[in-house]
Enzyme design. Structure first.
Site, PDB file in Angstrom:
ATOM      1  N   ALA A  77       0.752  -1.716   0.046  1.00 19.50           N
ATOM      2  CA  ALA A  77      -0.159   0.099   0.115  1.00 19.50           C
ATOM      3  C   ALA A  77       0.745   1.302   0.171  1.00 19.50           C
ATOM      4  O   ALA A  77       1.666   1.314   0.058  1.00 19.50           O
ATOM      5  CB  ALA A  77      -0.731  -0.368   1.590  1.00 19.50           C
ATOM      6  N   GLY A 116       0.317  -5.360   1.233  1.00 16.56           N
ATOM      7  CA  GLY A 116      -0.550  -5.090  -0.676  1.00 16.56           C
ATOM      8  C   GLY A 116      -0.134  -5.412  -1.685  1.00 16.56           C
ATOM      9  O   GLY A 116      -1.234  -5.876  -2.430  1.00 16.56           O
ATOM     10  N   GLU A 119       0.007  -9.225  -1.156  1.00 17.74           N
ATOM     11  CA  GLU A 119      -2.129  -9.610  -0.955  1.00 17.74           C
ATOM     12  C   GLU A 119      -2.387  -9.911  -2.325  1.00 17.74           C
ATOM     13  O   GLU A 119      -3.641 -10.390  -2.693  1.00 17.74           O
ATOM     14  CB  GLU A 119      -2.723  -8.527  -0.142  1.00 17.74           C
ATOM     15  CG  GLU A 119      -2.128  -8.666   1.349  1.00 17.74           C
ATOM     16  CD  GLU A 119      -2.975  -8.101   2.554  1.00 17.74           C
ATOM     17  OE1 GLU A 119      -2.535  -6.481   1.876  1.00 17.74           O
ATOM     18  OE2 GLU A 119      -3.165  -8.863   3.297  1.00 17.74           O
ATOM     19  N   GLU A 139       4.114  -5.709   6.926  1.00 14.90           N
ATOM     20  CA  GLU A 139       2.696  -4.908   7.975  1.00 14.90           C
ATOM     21  C   GLU A 139       2.651  -4.475   9.675  1.00 14.90           C
ATOM     22  O   GLU A 139       3.041  -3.780   9.648  1.00 14.90           O
ATOM     23  CB  GLU A 139       1.096  -5.425   7.614  1.00 14.90           C
ATOM     24  CG  GLU A 139       0.936  -5.016   6.531  1.00 14.90           C
ATOM     25  CD  GLU A 139       0.989  -5.932   5.425  1.00 14.90           C
ATOM     26  OE1 GLU A 139       1.425  -6.700   5.686  1.00 14.90           O
ATOM     27  OE2 GLU A 139       0.103  -6.210   3.789  1.00 14.90           O
TER      28      GLU A 139
END
Ligand code: 3H9
Length: 697
Positions: A77, A116, A119, A139
């Site tokens: 992210a 992310g 993911e 994370e």
């Protein structure tokens, strides 16, 4: 880099500026092009959603392949967005669209697929990677948990125990290990990622939605063991306990429910103080390695080190561990021999913690040669003097080095307190001289203050910064002053604690309160660990020049006079006669502290925790403001990096200056006033508002 394929063409329907479609026959390459690391910003998420919709609907397209432009797949992210309210489409929406796409969608990964980014790949039907790719869910290192299905899809491929390890440690692994664990389906060898991915995707039998897989069976013991070990290493950290809960729920909850719970925990943690502190730290670290201007570092392959004592041997070990060739010089044969032992011990330790860039400790040791004379250093690219901290001795060594090493070599001094400019002027080539201030134990401490002298050439400074990165240290650039950034602040912090001893506090109270504030160890426990004698000798040396109006606390001197020099003598501020572990509170010290306080006639009081912490924070922040104002430190955040990486302040709390920035300006002013009043004569007030504005900006 993505390879160009003659048959590929840009699809005119793709509108996003950071995601484009490149059509290659019946395959659509969905290219994410968002430098520097293809973070999944709102623009990337919108572009991906649009591209997936296109792939779903386009009749001539059989499958989609998501790939990154530039040096990496997707690093996660966009961390910069975390401080703001989430903007749609959020990543889970994009991932749901990939799963709902009637055609296979694969991830072709190079560089890194982190957070992310991984993911995103886990929501695809297959993952293809180059062999040198790294993947991971880091994370927790940012105080959060995966927020787009990482805790649910990963265990469906690896099992719960492995997922617990990976998610709670944030460990990054290579493509081959990931393939063994079932995370990567195919490692591309001997061809381009584009071709390897295209070939593999054509063999796919159809959709394989990871979220629909059943979690592989495992023993309860294996899961319990992984959980215990995760909670032990992440003790007290909410991100870790939430990550454990989320991963375990993969085996007990319906996947949609578990995904919703994961998302809620992610969102709640994203707004936590710990997450804010770790984000601050993340960006500060990236800034710290950058220099103004465009001076190029000189290539460094061989490092000379003078002085085989604790520091010199430690520096030799970290350089050798990074694969550099080292020549360690000491004129004293016995010291050189002892240095060999120290190098070997440090290398074994580095091997144990997985910090060798060469295959083994023996390989690293083979990178070090030993010599008795500086004449052996004629060919080195950079030399570091690490001899005794004495102006005359260091000046002499530096003069000789300047006359010995190549004209283009950088000359560094590891001085902690001496005036770098004075040392540099003593050589015939002050522009080649910089400071490289390592912290002990060198192979453990991440901080390296790279000191810029008045005449240091920008290329010499850039070389110091670059060397720091090569040997796995965090460089923080500092200007010249006594103690540079870290020791100068630490001196004020310590002095404030000693003032409080005279006013009614005891060492054990202060140590406990400072540990609660964020330091790994309180100042008196630290003194006992490192030994009280060096600071005592320095105080004695400076006694004659000390202004008598300055507040001076003599308690440490009294302790030393009793022969209590810390752990090494079995006693210091605490008593260590019971053996290892924390020292015991010693009534002799308590009585000594009380007696000295009575002698000074200072009013005695019972300190509240908040007052002790306030006085210390006031002293630290004020000195930090002075350092910034004088141009010694480049930014407030770099001062925090120094305290976190060199002085044991918790990175989960950002640093003392970050802590101060969470308070109101009147609270901070009151703390600085209190520290100033306690200091009395000689206290200089820094521009604290400017310091805190530097953090806000
Ligand atoms: C996450 O993904 C949560 C999800 O679960 C949520 C889903 C909903 N964002 O390190 P470098 C910048 S949390 C924004 O020097 P390297 C960095 O600031 C995220 N910016 O390069 C720097 O900018 P500048 C989980 C980022 O080659 C530039 O990129 N992901 C991000 O030594 C170069 O960085 C991570 O924790 C980011 N995510 O190393 C991975 N990442 O030039 C964090 C980097 O302006 N990133 N930047 O100073 C890394 O570990 C390294 O950057 C990486 C490259 C290994 C990728």
């Amino acid at each position: 880099m993505i390879d160009k394929n003659p048959s590929q063409h840009q699809d005119p329907t793709a509108k996003s500026s950071v995601v484009r479609l490149e059509i290659d026959g019946d395959l659509a390459f969905i290219v994410i092009d968002n430098p520097p690391v293809n973070a999944s910003s709102v623009a990337v998420r919108s572009g991906l959603l649009e591209a997936i919709q296109h792939v779903s609907a386009a009749p001539g397209i059989k499958a989609g392949i998501i790939i990154g432009a530039g040096s990496t797949f997707v690093a996660g992210a966009d961390i910069k967005e975390f401080g703001r309210p989430p903007a749609p489409p959020e990543l889970p929406t994009v991932l749901a669209a990939i799963e709902a796409c009637p055609k296979s969608v694969a991830a072709a990964i190079h560089g890194a697929a982190l957070g992310g980014g991984l993911e995103l790949a886990l929501a695809c039907d297959a993952r293809i990677a180059l062999a040198d790719t790294i993947v991971g869910l880091p994370e927790v290192t940012l105080g959060i948990i995966p927020g787009a299905g990482g805790t649910q899809r990963l265990p469906r491929l690896t099992g719960i125990a492995t997922a617990l390890d990976l998610v709670t440690s944030g460990r990054r692994i290579g493509a081959r290990e990931a393939a063994k664990l079932g995370i990567i389906d195919h490692v591309v060898d001997g061809k381009s990622l584009h071709d390897g991915a295209a070939e593999f995707v054509r063999t796919l039998p159809g959709k394989r939605i990871v979220a629909d897989l059943v979690v592989p069976p495992e023993t309860d013991e294996a899961i319990a063991q992984a959980e215990q070990s995760a909670l032990k290493s992440g003790r007290g950290r909410e991100a870790v306990s939430e990550a454990v809960k989320a991963v375990k729920s993969a085996a007990t909850l319906p996947v949609r429910e578990a995904l919703a719970q994961e998302r809620a925990a992610f969102q709640q943690l994203r707004d936590s103080e710990e997450a804010a502190a770790l984000r601050y730290n993340f960006f500060a670290e990236r800034q710290a390695g950058k220099l103004d201007g465009n001076a190029k570092p000189l290539p460094v392959k061989t490092v000379g080190i003078v002085g085989a004592g604790t520091m010199g041997a430690g520096i030799a070990a970290v350089c050798a561990a990074a694969g550099l060739d080292v020549i360690l010089v000491d004129a004293n044969a016995a010291a050189l021999e002892a240095g060999k032992g120290r190098v070997s011990t440090a290398l074994t330790d580095l091997h144990r913690v997985g910090k060798l860039k060469v295959p083994s400790a023996e390989d690293a040791a083979a990178h070090v040669t030993y010599a008795g004379d500086i004449a052996a250093l004629t060919g080195v690219d950079l030399v570091i003097e690490a001899v005794f901290e004495d102006l005359r001795i260091k000046t002499d060594v530096l003069e000789r080095l300047a006359a010995t090493v190549r004209a283009d070599a950088v000359i560094a001094t590891n001085t902690s307190y001496l005036d770098l400019d004075q040392l540099a002027e003593a050589t015939s080539r002050p522009h080649d001289v910089i400071g490289l201030h390592f912290f002990a134990p060198v192979h453990r401490m991440r901080l390296l203050e790279v000191v810029r002298g008045a005449k240091s050439d920008p290329a010499a400074l850039a070389t110091g910064v670059s060397l720091a990165k090569t040997i796995g240290k965090l460089p923080v650039v500092a200007g010249v002053c006594e103690g540079f950034i870290g020791n100068r602040i630490y001196a004020k912090y310590r002095a404030q604690c000693e003032y409080m001893l005279e006013e009614g506090a005891l060492p054990q109270d202060l140590d406990a309160v400072m540990e609660d504030f964020g330091f790994a160890m309180g100042p008196f426990a630290v003194s006992d660990l490192s030994g009280l004698d060096i600071a005592w000798a320095t105080r004695k040396r400076k006694a004659a020049s000390r202004d008598p109006r300055e507040r001076y606390v003599g308690i440490a001197d009294r302790i030393c006079e009793m022969g209590r020099l810390g752990r090494k003598t079995g006693a210091g501020w605490y008593d260590y006669s019971a053996g290892s572990g924390r020292g015991a509170v010693d009534p002799i010290v308590t009585e000594l502290v009380r007696a000295e306080a009575r002698k000074q006639g200072r009013p005695q009081k019972i300190f509240a925790k908040a007052e002790m912490q306030g006085r210390v924070l006031g002293a630290i922040v004020n000195e930090a403001a002075l350092l910034l104002g004088e141009g010694i430190a480049r930014s407030a955040a770099e001062i925090d990096l120094v305290l976190v990486n060199g002085f044991g302040f918790s990175k989960f709390r950002g640093g003392p200056v970050f802590q101060a920035s969470r308070k109101t300006s009147s609270e901070i002013d009151a703390m600085v006033d209190a520290a100033g009043q306690a200091t009395g004569f000689g206290f200089r007030r820094g521009d604290v508002a400017a310091l805190l504005a530097d953090i806000a900006g």
